[in-house]
Every structure is written in structure tokens, then in C-alpha cells.
Enzyme design. Structure first.
Site, PDB file in Angstrom:
ATOM      1  N   ASP A 103       0.609  -1.134   0.082  1.00  0.00           N
ATOM      2  CA  ASP A 103       0.058  -0.087   0.090  1.00  0.00           C
ATOM      3  C   ASP A 103       0.996   1.219   0.064  1.00  0.00           C
ATOM      4  OD1 ASP A 103      -2.139  -1.786   0.263  1.00  0.00           O
ATOM      5  OD2 ASP A 103      -2.270  -1.347   2.460  1.00  0.00           O
TER       6      ASP A 103
HETATM    7  N1  URA Z   1      -1.314  -5.828   3.776  1.00  0.00           N
HETATM    8  C1  URA Z   1      -1.851  -4.477   4.060  1.00  0.00           C
HETATM    9  O1  URA Z   1      -2.802  -4.360   4.442  1.00  0.00           O
HETATM   10  N2  URA Z   1      -1.117  -3.678   3.260  1.00  0.00           N
HETATM   11  C2  URA Z   1       0.050  -3.947   2.570  1.00  0.00           C
HETATM   12  O2  URA Z   1       0.828  -2.987   2.103  1.00  0.00           O
HETATM   13  C3  URA Z   1       0.672  -5.433   2.734  1.00  0.00           C
HETATM   14  C4  URA Z   1      -0.190  -6.277   3.465  1.00  0.00           C
END
Ligand code: URA
Length: 234
Positions: A103
Site C-alpha cells: 500500500d
Molecule cells: N497488507 C496490507 O494491509 N497492506 C500492505 O501493504 C501489505 C499487506
């Protein structure tokens, strides 16, 4: 045998002048040794690297990046800075793409390659490659959370996660969490379903390859042969 600067320029990635600058700058290795002489004659099959990345007509490239928050795991984006924007030329032009996504606000280990088949294998839902994250939550983690993660949490939309592993750290607001799949916002949604929203997330390991602790946020390096072999063994 051919001159080192000519060999680099023949890849099409650098002009002859740029190749000379790379060589004089100590960024080029031949058979594992830095070579600062542009006239050096090298065998056609001698391994040559620039910044640790193997150079050849079709040599695949494997990098690790310490992704900072605020950049997106994409090759292009109309609005935000992408992980490719953090790499110097010629790497953004080598067809590299991130192996999976983090993310925008997640930090840590992101692999980049132009080896499609390997990336495909590592990301295949059937392969169950381990990913380890350091997570901080708003709330207090307990044995109930450890058990729920180990059984496989059911997310708000009904998706049943595979069993994972939660290792609590002393302050009980942080933990290491291992998951074997990569659904959208997976860890955030897992923790939200426990009523303990994620406040910080950082990936520290992917498929047996660890984020290099020497790598500052926003920096990158080539994977070592050992790390590449580890990925191929997954
Ligand atoms: N899980 C999440 O919620 N975000 C990420 O970036 C990776 C795994």
C-alpha cells in the site's frame, strides 16, 4: 574479447561516453572485481555488473527497494510518485515491475524485476510464499489474536484467510505477522476484524529474502546471487 566500454554500450543502455563514466566511477565489475579501465579487454562470456546488476543482452534484473511511505507500487501513475521513480537510469527503462504491491503508506521490502515467469510464480496464489511484516496497531494484541491468525481470520467480506502467524513483541501493540497470500489490504483488514486497526506496517521479508538493514528508506540494491537462488527455490 572486446573493450569494456564497448561491451557496456552494446547493451543499448548507455552511450559510449556514459559507459566510460560508469567505468571510471568504479561502478563496473568484471568477474567480481572493480575495473576502472575503459580499454580493458573482456571475454564475451565474462560476467559484467553495473552497480551490482548483471549486464547482458537479455540478463534479467533483480533489485530490492526499501519502499518509503508515500510512493505507489506501480510502474506509472498519473498523480503519485512510483517506486520506479526512485531508481536511476537505466533501471526505469529496463521493463522492471514490482513483485506484488505494498500500500502507499506501507514501508519496507519491495522486489523489482523484469523476470516475468519468476514474478508470476512468486505471486501465484497456489505458491503460498511467506511474507513477514512488522505491524503496529491501535489497541493491545493478545493470545486471542495469535490464535485467530493461526487458524485463519475471516475478513469482513467473508473471505477466509489462510492460517498465518502472529508473534507478539513486548509492548503488545507491535508484532511480526507472517502471511502466505497477498489479498488487497490483507493485514489491515485482518487486524480491523480484530478491532485493532493498523497504525504502521513494514514488510521485512519476502520469499526468504530479508530487507537489508543497511538499506535506507528510498534506497535500493541488486539482489545477491544467493538471494536470487532463494527466490528460485520458492
Ligand atoms: N497488507 C496490507 O494491509 N497492506 C500492505 O501493504 C501489505 C499487506
Amino acid at each position: 574479447m572486446e573493450r569494456l566500454d564497448k561491451r557496456l554500450a552494446a547493451t543499448g543502455l548507455w552511450s559510449r561516453k556514459e559507459a566510460k563514466e560508469l567505468i571510471r566511477g568504479g561502478r563496473v565489475q568484471v568477474c567480481g572485481q572493480v575495473c576502472r579501465s575503459c580499454e580493458e579487454k573482456v571475454e564475451a562470456d565474462a560476467p559484467v555488473t553495473v552497480d551490482g546488476v548483471a549486464i547482458g543482452a537479455h540478463a534479467p534484473v533483480y533489485l530490492m527497494l526499501h519502499k518509503p511511505a508515500g510512493v505507489v507500487s506501480a510502474t506509472e501513475d498519473g498523480r503519485d510518485k512510483t517506486v520506479l521513480d526512485l531508481l536511476p537510469e537505466p533501471y526505469p527503462s529496463l521493463g522492471l515491475f514490482p513483485v506484488g504491491r505494498l500500500d502507499k503508506d506501507t514501508e519496507g521490502l519491495l522486489l523489482l524485476t523484469n523476470d516475468g515467469p519468476l514474478a508470476h510464480r512468486l505471486l501465484s496464489p497456489r505458491h503460498h510464499v511467506d511474507k513477514i511484516y512488522y505491524v503496529q496497531v491501535d489497541g493491545t494484541l493478545d493470545e486471542g489474536d495469535v490464535e485467530a491468525v493461526s487458524k485463519g481470520i475471516c475478513l469482513g467480506d467473508g473471505y477466509q484467510c489462510l492460517p498465518g502467524k502472529l508473534e507478539l513483541l513486548n509492548d503488545k501493540t507491535t508484532a511480526y505477522i507472517t502471511i502466505r497470500e497477498g489479498k488487497y489490504h490483507q493485514i489491515k483488514r485482518m487486524m480491523a476484524s480484530r478491532g485493532k486497526p493498523v497504525t504502521y506496517l513494514k514488510r521485512i521479508k519476502f520469499g526468504g529474502v530479508e530487507l537489508d538493514p543497511e538499506l535506507e528508506k528510498g534506497s535500493w540494491r541488486a539482489l545477491t546471487q544467493g538471494e536470487i537462488s532463494t527466490l528460485f527455490r520458492q
